[in-house]
Design a protein around this motif. Structure first.
Motif, short mmCIF file in Angstrom:
data_model
loop_
_atom_site.label_atom_id
_atom_site.label_comp_id
_atom_site.label_asym_id
_atom_site.label_seq_id
_atom_site.Cartn_x
_atom_site.Cartn_y
_atom_site.Cartn_z
N GLU A 1 -22.08 -120.59 -85.84
CA GLU A 1 -20.63 -120.83 -85.71
C GLU A 1 -20.22 -120.98 -84.24
OE1 GLU A 1 -22.00 -118.29 -87.57
OE2 GLU A 1 -21.85 -119.56 -89.36
N SER A 2 -20.95 -120.36 -83.35
CA SER A 2 -20.54 -120.40 -81.93
C SER A 2 -21.69 -120.90 -81.05
CB SER A 2 -20.11 -119.02 -81.47
OG SER A 2 -21.23 -118.14 -81.56
N ALA A 3 -22.40 -121.93 -81.55
CA ALA A 3 -23.59 -122.40 -80.84
C ALA A 3 -23.24 -123.03 -79.49
CB ALA A 3 -24.31 -123.42 -81.71
N VAL A 4 -24.17 -122.92 -78.56
CA VAL A 4 -23.94 -123.45 -77.20
C VAL A 4 -24.31 -124.93 -77.09
CG1 VAL A 4 -24.21 -121.24 -76.01
CG2 VAL A 4 -26.24 -122.64 -76.49
N LEU A 5 -24.97 -125.46 -78.13
CA LEU A 5 -25.38 -126.86 -78.11
C LEU A 5 -24.89 -127.53 -79.39
CD1 LEU A 5 -27.17 -128.87 -76.44
CD2 LEU A 5 -29.08 -128.18 -77.89
N SER A 6 -24.27 -128.69 -79.24
CA SER A 6 -23.78 -129.40 -80.42
C SER A 6 -24.31 -130.83 -80.40
CB SER A 6 -22.25 -129.40 -80.40
OG SER A 6 -21.75 -130.25 -81.39
N PHE A 7 -24.96 -131.23 -81.49
CA PHE A 7 -25.45 -132.61 -81.61
C PHE A 7 -24.40 -133.44 -82.33
CE2 PHE A 7 -30.25 -131.31 -81.67
CZ PHE A 7 -30.22 -131.21 -80.30
N GLN A 8 -23.99 -134.52 -81.70
CA GLN A 8 -22.97 -135.38 -82.31
C GLN A 8 -23.52 -136.79 -82.49
OE1 GLN A 8 -19.05 -134.38 -81.07
NE2 GLN A 8 -18.30 -136.45 -81.36
N VAL A 9 -23.61 -137.20 -83.74
CA VAL A 9 -24.16 -138.53 -84.04
C VAL A 9 -23.25 -139.62 -83.51
CG1 VAL A 9 -24.61 -140.16 -85.92
CG2 VAL A 9 -25.46 -137.82 -86.09
N MET A 10 -23.86 -140.61 -82.87
CA MET A 10 -23.13 -141.79 -82.39
C MET A 10 -23.96 -143.00 -82.81
SD MET A 10 -21.69 -142.28 -78.54
CE MET A 10 -20.54 -143.61 -78.16
N ARG A 11 -23.29 -144.06 -83.17
CA ARG A 11 -24.02 -145.26 -83.59
C ARG A 11 -23.64 -146.43 -82.71
NH1 ARG A 11 -23.38 -142.32 -88.30
NH2 ARG A 11 -25.34 -142.04 -89.45
N PRO A 12 -24.57 -147.39 -82.52
CA PRO A 12 -24.25 -148.56 -81.71
C PRO A 12 -22.95 -149.21 -82.18
CG PRO A 12 -26.57 -148.53 -82.21
CD PRO A 12 -25.97 -147.40 -83.00
N GLY A 13 -22.10 -149.57 -81.23
CA GLY A 13 -20.80 -150.16 -81.55
C GLY A 13 -19.69 -149.14 -81.49
#
Ligand SMILES: [Zn+2]
Ligand SMILES: [Zn+2]
Length: 255
Positions: free
Chosen positions: A109-121
């Motif tokens: 819940e309070s992680a120091v790293l967040s992965f955020q998906v991004m796609r071309p465009g």
């Protein structure tokens, strides 16, 4: 915007750092060994990291960066990348074997790293800077990024070889002031460049004819020991009106 080159070499060695570029104070493009030259004070200002692809020379400082900042981070460090790249980082780096999974630490819940998906465009706006992901042609799914402000545009190619999409997207912009583009190999390694999906001066010059803008060019990712040869070949291959620079760690540009 301010651009600081933290690392731009194709390898390591005295004075050589791998790909990482700081935009203003809070955005990193790639997290190669150049990140290690930031002071702790400067590391604490980072908020967003845009990764071009999963190769080691572009991500190697990410695990150490988040570990170094662990007790300082009041909000997660956000890593933006293609889904394939994030999957590779999760499976092969942040897997509790090579390194702890900081997307679950200290708690999910309070992680120091967040992965955020991004796609071309896709484009993300961060405090007056809009960052677009652009598909390129490399041995793994890879991206370039363009960073636009109200009065300037910067593009960073990441790793790529001959392609049409990068140039097509950039041609759609009103302006392109500065571009960091790789030429990892010299012309005698053209076959290797094609297999490893990088540019050499000859391949780069051919692709630059597709670009309708004429930005200042920072040449990156030069193979250690071949820098002088590659830059000389770039000067021969490109028309004389191109303004080209050999990038070095520590260089700063106002764009
Ligand atoms: Zn690569
Ligand atoms: Zn690379």
């Amino acid at each position: 915007m301010q651009l600081k080159v933290l690392g731009c070499s194709g390898g390591i060695g005295q004075g050589l750092r791998t790909s990482s570029y700081l935009i203003d104070e809070d955005i990193l493009l790639d997290a190669g060994t150049g990140v290690g030259d930031l002071s702790l004070v400067d590391m604490r200002k980072l908020k967003h990291i845009f990764i071009t692809h999963s190769h080691m020379d572009h991500v190697t400082s990410l695990p150490l960066l988040v570990d170094t900042l662990f007790s300082d981070l009041e909000r997660p460090l956000i890593v933006h990348a293609r889904p394939e790249t994030l999957k590779s980082l999760q499976q092969h780096v942040f897997n509790w074997e090579i390194w702890p999974d900081f997307t679950e630490l200290p708690t999910k819940e309070s992680a120091v790293l967040s992965f955020q998906v991004m796609r071309p465009g896709e484009t993300i706006d961060i405090d007056g800077r809009s960052i677009e992901m652009i598909d390129v042609n490399h041995t793994v799914p890879a991206a370039a990024y363009a960073v636009k402000t109200a009065n300037s545009t910067f593009a960073y190619s990441g790793d790529t070889t001959t392609n049409d999409n990068l140039w097509h997207v950039l041609n759609g912009y009103d302006r392109l002031d500065f571009m960091v583009i790789e030429s990892a190999f010299a012309n005698h390694d053209i076959q290797l460049a094609q297999i490893a999906r990088h540019y050499c001066p000859e391949l780069l010059a051919k692709d630059l004819t597709k670009l309708t803008h004429q930005p200042r060019l920072g040449i990156s990712h030069l193979k250690p020991g071949e820098e002088k040869r590659i830059m000389e070949e770039c000067k021969i291959a490109l028309d004389a009106d191109w303004d080209i620079h050999q990038l070095s760690s520590g260089d700063s540009f106002t764009i």
